[in-house]
Design a protein around this motif. Sequence first.
Motif, PDB file in Angstrom:
ATOM      1  N   UNK A 145       0.812  -1.206   0.000  1.00 34.56           N
ATOM      2  CA  UNK A 145       0.000   0.000   0.000  1.00 34.56           C
ATOM      3  C   UNK A 145       0.845   1.256   0.000  1.00 34.56           C
ATOM      4  N   UNK A 146       2.117   1.179   0.341  1.00 32.75           N
ATOM      5  CA  UNK A 146       2.978   2.340   0.346  1.00 32.75           C
ATOM      6  C   UNK A 146       3.908   2.392  -0.846  1.00 32.75           C
ATOM      7  N   UNK A 147       3.478   1.911  -2.005  1.00 33.46           N
ATOM      8  CA  UNK A 147       4.355   1.808  -3.169  1.00 33.46           C
ATOM      9  C   UNK A 147       4.406   3.070  -4.022  1.00 33.46           C
ATOM     10  N   UNK A 148       3.776   4.140  -3.624  1.00 33.85           N
ATOM     11  CA  UNK A 148       3.779   5.352  -4.429  1.00 33.85           C
ATOM     12  C   UNK A 148       5.205   5.851  -4.629  1.00 33.85           C
ATOM     13  N   UNK A 149       5.545   6.134  -5.866  1.00 31.46           N
ATOM     14  CA  UNK A 149       6.907   6.557  -6.170  1.00 31.46           C
ATOM     15  C   UNK A 149       7.014   8.044  -6.406  1.00 31.46           C
ATOM     16  N   UNK A 150       5.926   8.733  -6.653  1.00 28.65           N
ATOM     17  CA  UNK A 150       5.955  10.161  -6.947  1.00 28.65           C
ATOM     18  C   UNK A 150       5.769  10.959  -5.664  1.00 28.65           C
ATOM     19  N   UNK A 151       6.712  11.841  -5.404  1.00 21.88           N
ATOM     20  CA  UNK A 151       6.646  12.679  -4.216  1.00 21.88           C
ATOM     21  C   UNK A 151       6.154  14.077  -4.599  1.00 21.88           C
ATOM     22  N   UNK A 152       5.295  14.694  -3.774  1.00 18.65           N
ATOM     23  CA  UNK A 152       4.783  16.030  -4.096  1.00 18.65           C
ATOM     24  C   UNK A 152       5.886  17.064  -4.365  1.00 18.65           C
ATOM     25  N   UNK A 153       6.991  17.020  -3.630  1.00 19.60           N
ATOM     26  CA  UNK A 153       8.067  17.987  -3.846  1.00 19.60           C
ATOM     27  C   UNK A 153       8.680  17.830  -5.240  1.00 19.60           C
ATOM     28  N   UNK A 154       8.775  16.584  -5.722  1.00 19.95           N
ATOM     29  CA  UNK A 154       9.303  16.353  -7.068  1.00 19.95           C
ATOM     30  C   UNK A 154       8.360  16.912  -8.128  1.00 19.95           C
ATOM     31  N   UNK A 155       7.069  16.758  -7.914  1.00 18.04           N
ATOM     32  CA  UNK A 155       6.080  17.272  -8.861  1.00 18.04           C
ATOM     33  C   UNK A 155       6.082  18.795  -8.838  1.00 18.04           C
ATOM     34  N   UNK A 156       6.183  19.387  -7.635  1.00 14.29           N
ATOM     35  CA  UNK A 156       6.290  20.849  -7.524  1.00 14.29           C
ATOM     36  C   UNK A 156       7.474  21.355  -8.337  1.00 14.29           C
ATOM     37  N   UNK A 157       8.608  20.692  -8.189  1.00 12.89           N
ATOM     38  CA  UNK A 157       9.818  21.096  -8.899  1.00 12.89           C
ATOM     39  C   UNK A 157       9.645  20.959 -10.414  1.00 12.89           C
ATOM     40  N   UNK A 158       9.052  19.864 -10.840  1.00 13.83           N
ATOM     41  CA  UNK A 158       8.821  19.613 -12.262  1.00 13.83           C
ATOM     42  C   UNK A 158       7.911  20.693 -12.858  1.00 13.83           C
ATOM     43  N   UNK A 159       6.876  21.070 -12.116  1.00  9.92           N
ATOM     44  CA  UNK A 159       5.934  22.076 -12.598  1.00  9.92           C
ATOM     45  C   UNK A 159       6.527  23.480 -12.538  1.00  9.92           C
ATOM     46  N   UNK A 160       7.261  23.775 -11.481  1.00  4.56           N
ATOM     47  CA  UNK A 160       7.884  25.089 -11.341  1.00  4.56           C
ATOM     48  C   UNK A 160       8.872  25.371 -12.465  1.00  4.56           C
ATOM     49  N   UNK A 161       9.475  24.329 -13.014  1.00  9.79           N
ATOM     50  CA  UNK A 161      10.424  24.500 -14.127  1.00  9.79           C
ATOM     51  C   UNK A 161       9.760  25.157 -15.334  1.00  9.79           C
ATOM     52  N   UNK A 162       8.432  25.089 -15.435  1.00 11.49           N
ATOM     53  CA  UNK A 162       7.722  25.696 -16.557  1.00 11.49           C
ATOM     54  C   UNK A 162       7.494  27.197 -16.373  1.00 11.49           C
ATOM     55  N   UNK A 163       7.732  27.731 -15.182  1.00 16.22           N
ATOM     56  CA  UNK A 163       7.571  29.169 -14.983  1.00 16.22           C
ATOM     57  C   UNK A 163       8.576  29.914 -15.854  1.00 16.22           C
ATOM     58  N   UNK A 164       8.101  30.962 -16.498  1.00 13.62           N
ATOM     59  CA  UNK A 164       8.936  31.734 -17.417  1.00 13.62           C
ATOM     60  C   UNK A 164       8.797  31.279 -18.865  1.00 13.62           C
ATOM     61  N   UNK A 165       8.214  30.104 -19.079  1.00 16.77           N
ATOM     62  CA  UNK A 165       8.013  29.611 -20.447  1.00 16.77           C
ATOM     63  C   UNK A 165       6.874  30.381 -21.112  1.00 16.77           C
ATOM     64  N   UNK A 166       6.874  30.379 -22.433  1.00 16.85           N
ATOM     65  CA  UNK A 166       5.761  30.980 -23.166  1.00 16.85           C
ATOM     66  C   UNK A 166       4.591  30.000 -23.158  1.00 16.85           C
ATOM     67  N   UNK A 167       3.390  30.525 -23.003  1.00 19.02           N
ATOM     68  CA  UNK A 167       2.206  29.675 -22.936  1.00 19.02           C
ATOM     69  C   UNK A 167       2.034  28.876 -24.227  1.00 19.02           C
ATOM     70  N   UNK A 168       2.425  29.435 -25.354  1.00 19.64           N
ATOM     71  CA  UNK A 168       2.297  28.706 -26.624  1.00 19.64           C
ATOM     72  C   UNK A 168       3.206  27.477 -26.646  1.00 19.64           C
ATOM     73  N   UNK A 169       4.403  27.597 -26.072  1.00 16.77           N
ATOM     74  CA  UNK A 169       5.309  26.452 -25.970  1.00 16.77           C
ATOM     75  C   UNK A 169       4.698  25.385 -25.067  1.00 16.77           C
ATOM     76  N   UNK A 170       4.117  25.834 -23.978  1.00 13.95           N
ATOM     77  CA  UNK A 170       3.473  24.910 -23.040  1.00 13.95           C
ATOM     78  C   UNK A 170       2.326  24.165 -23.723  1.00 13.95           C
ATOM     79  N   UNK A 171       1.497  24.865 -24.468  1.00 13.12           N
ATOM     80  CA  UNK A 171       0.362  24.239 -25.156  1.00 13.12           C
ATOM     81  C   UNK A 171       0.847  23.276 -26.234  1.00 13.12           C
ATOM     82  N   UNK A 172       1.920  23.630 -26.937  1.00 13.18           N
ATOM     83  CA  UNK A 172       2.471  22.723 -27.945  1.00 13.18           C
ATOM     84  C   UNK A 172       2.969  21.426 -27.306  1.00 13.18           C
ATOM     85  N   UNK A 173       3.505  21.522 -26.099  1.00  5.20           N
ATOM     86  CA  UNK A 173       4.046  20.354 -25.405  1.00  5.20           C
ATOM     87  C   UNK A 173       2.962  19.563 -24.684  1.00  5.20           C
TER      88      UNK A 173
END
Length: 139
Positions: free
Chosen positions: A21-49
């Motif tokens: 039951x404790x097999x979750x591999x994704x940690x909230x801090x890792x997801x925060x970091x992954x998402x924060x990396x998109x700050x500063x990007x152009x929205x059109x680039x984000x939508x294309x991806x």
Amino acid sequence: MVTKSFIKLSVIGLILSGSLSGCSTSQPAEIDSKLTAWQGAEIETLIQTWGLPTGEQQVNDLTYAEWNTRDIKNKPSMRVGVGGFGGNFFGSIGTTLFGGREEVHCRVQVGYNQEGRVVTTNWTGDPEACDAAIPERQS
């Protein structure tokens, strides 16, 4: 009558099911970091991806784009069985512990300014679903 081997099997089953039951591999801090990396990007680039957002809203000077995902995943399960025989008689008892299906979701929001730059990000939902939904930003 409960035998020692049945008790041992039960204890082992509980230990294994607790570890499954404790097999979750994704940690909230890792997801925060992954998402924060998109700050500063152009929205059109984000939508294309990421693909087209499921919705957008204007709040003051920011536009918020939102992506929603839903998925069904199977929960970890474990089968426990006890069997025995004697003479011409054979019997067994078995059950599945935990398991089943679970609906998971992820909602990701990004806010971008009038110049089209992402300035704020947030997410809610299942960490594994969000980890799968948010692409890595390529430099």
